[in-house]
Design an enzyme around this catalytic site. Sequence first.
Site, short mmCIF file in Angstrom:
data_model
loop_
_atom_site.label_atom_id
_atom_site.label_comp_id
_atom_site.label_asym_id
_atom_site.label_seq_id
_atom_site.Cartn_x
_atom_site.Cartn_y
_atom_site.Cartn_z
N HIS A 78 15.11 36.45 0.53
CA HIS A 78 15.47 36.58 1.92
C HIS A 78 16.81 36.66 2.19
O HIS A 78 17.65 35.88 1.40
CB HIS A 78 14.97 35.43 2.88
N ARG B 3 14.73 30.82 21.98
CA ARG B 3 16.04 30.38 21.54
C ARG B 3 17.10 31.58 21.86
O ARG B 3 18.11 31.10 22.47
CB ARG B 3 16.06 30.52 19.87
N ASP C 82 6.81 30.96 15.49
CA ASP C 82 8.23 31.36 15.35
C ASP C 82 8.67 32.37 16.46
O ASP C 82 9.61 32.31 16.88
CB ASP C 82 8.49 31.79 13.84
N LYS D 265 8.52 31.37 7.96
CA LYS D 265 7.83 32.72 7.55
C LYS D 265 7.84 33.13 5.98
O LYS D 265 6.77 33.26 5.50
CB LYS D 265 8.66 33.78 8.06
N SER E 42 13.01 28.38 11.14
CA SER E 42 12.40 29.90 11.45
C SER E 42 12.18 30.71 10.29
O SER E 42 11.13 31.13 10.06
CB SER E 42 13.38 30.25 12.37
N1 URA Z 1 16.41 35.00 11.38
C1 URA Z 1 15.41 34.26 11.66
O1 URA Z 1 14.21 34.72 11.34
N2 URA Z 1 15.42 33.28 12.40
C2 URA Z 1 16.53 32.71 12.75
O2 URA Z 1 16.60 31.64 13.39
C3 URA Z 1 17.69 33.66 12.63
C4 URA Z 1 17.67 34.41 11.97
#
Ligand code: URA
Length: 453
Positions: free
Chosen positions: A82, A168, A161, A187, A183
């Site tokens: 990621h 958010r 999320d 995932k 978050s």
């Molecule tokens: N990327 C995400 O997937 N979530 C966040 O909170 C910030 C960046």
Amino acid sequence: MNFLPLIEAKREGKILMRDQIQEIVREFTAGKIPDYQMAAMLMAIYFRGLNTAETTALTLAMRDSGDVLNFPKDKRPLVDKHSTGGIGDKVSLPLAPLLACLGFRVPMISGRGLGITGGTLDKLDSIPGFQTLLPGEKIVAQVQKVGCVICGQTDKMVPADKKIYALRDASGTVPSIPLITASILSKKLAESLDALILDVKFGCAAFMQSKTDARKLAKAMVALGNECGTNTRAILTDMNTPLGRAAGNWLEVKESVACLDPRSSRREEAQPNCRLPIADCQLDGLRTLVLDCAAHLLVQTKKSKSLAAARRLAEACLISGKPRAKWDEMIVAQGADLKAFNRKLALDSTAKAVVEVKSEKAGFVSKCDARVIGEVIRDLGGGRLTKESVIDFDVGVDQITKPGERVEQSGTLCRVHAVDSASAKSAIARLKTAFEISAKRPAKIPLVVEIIS
Ligand code: URA
């Protein structure tokens, strides 16, 4: 559920229990907590924070709010990478087929870009016929057969999320380390991974601009990933300069394919304006990060004993040409028209106007501002101003001269690909401001500055 006492508890800095957090996520995802109350809770978390146990509970509850990918038993470890995002960051594209050739399974669930940061799915959408939206069963089947997939999250994955992130975004609570950590990791954990490498960027075009904040985020994500049972490491990387020499959706696909080409290292050395050893000028930045991520995952999964041995293995695999063939196999499995793709690849540009940005003086490039380049590409139509914006895949900037390289007067700093000559012209003026030229060669700027494991 009476939610008010929980908001008040967090407002006063109290610790929430695991079952309370699970209930909050379950009820909010089911639409049973109004947005105004959840926004108040998010703001309380923003100011009061969450401890490790609370963040773990939140992450796992979010992961379990939807489907988790379920893979058959197999000796090939499940891995992914990621990145927190940046300009020209196309590492996922060459990395997925390289990892598949190194004996991994790679369920790479990626996202779209917003603002100046490009998204992997937008880049892949520039490939004729390529499908990024796949059902869960197809994702699993392709990973088992091909070894890798790069696609979007299904509607059934991590719905919590999606809802929490939207709130958010609208309530000024995005920059909270526990919320970002939960978050991102919810995932990634829904991919059922054995190991994860995180590329946490810092610099003017990064989500976390300072190295200190990036380090804080990386440490929190590494601790949480490991706590949740996935071997997790992070690298801190520089995002003051674009990664590689191209930024813009299709131009980045082209650069990724070139990176997989076994002859690419020779081609990079042959760049006319590179007067430095390759490792010194971030010229090989893309290749460096692709090989580094692969090497870390080889060590994390105990396929290699040391980082040096892992890197040699990854490099030998890249040079073998097998990952280039695996790329074709992957894109065809996802619906790409290979003939149309190859025809597009052979073109110098797919945009209507291509113009060189020339240097006004001779010297060494001492700065190449990734934020300015990202903003120009977004305004050329290559990025989104809002989630609804339609992207132009063909615009962007390539042939970027990197810090440490020499440029002559009227030499090329970069090229702009635009929809017409008027927009190219206004981009040129702005792109010139991204570069600084100095008489002396600037100090070397390292790309990977820290490993957090
Ligand atoms: N990327 C995400 O997937 N979530 C966040 O909170 C910030 C960046």
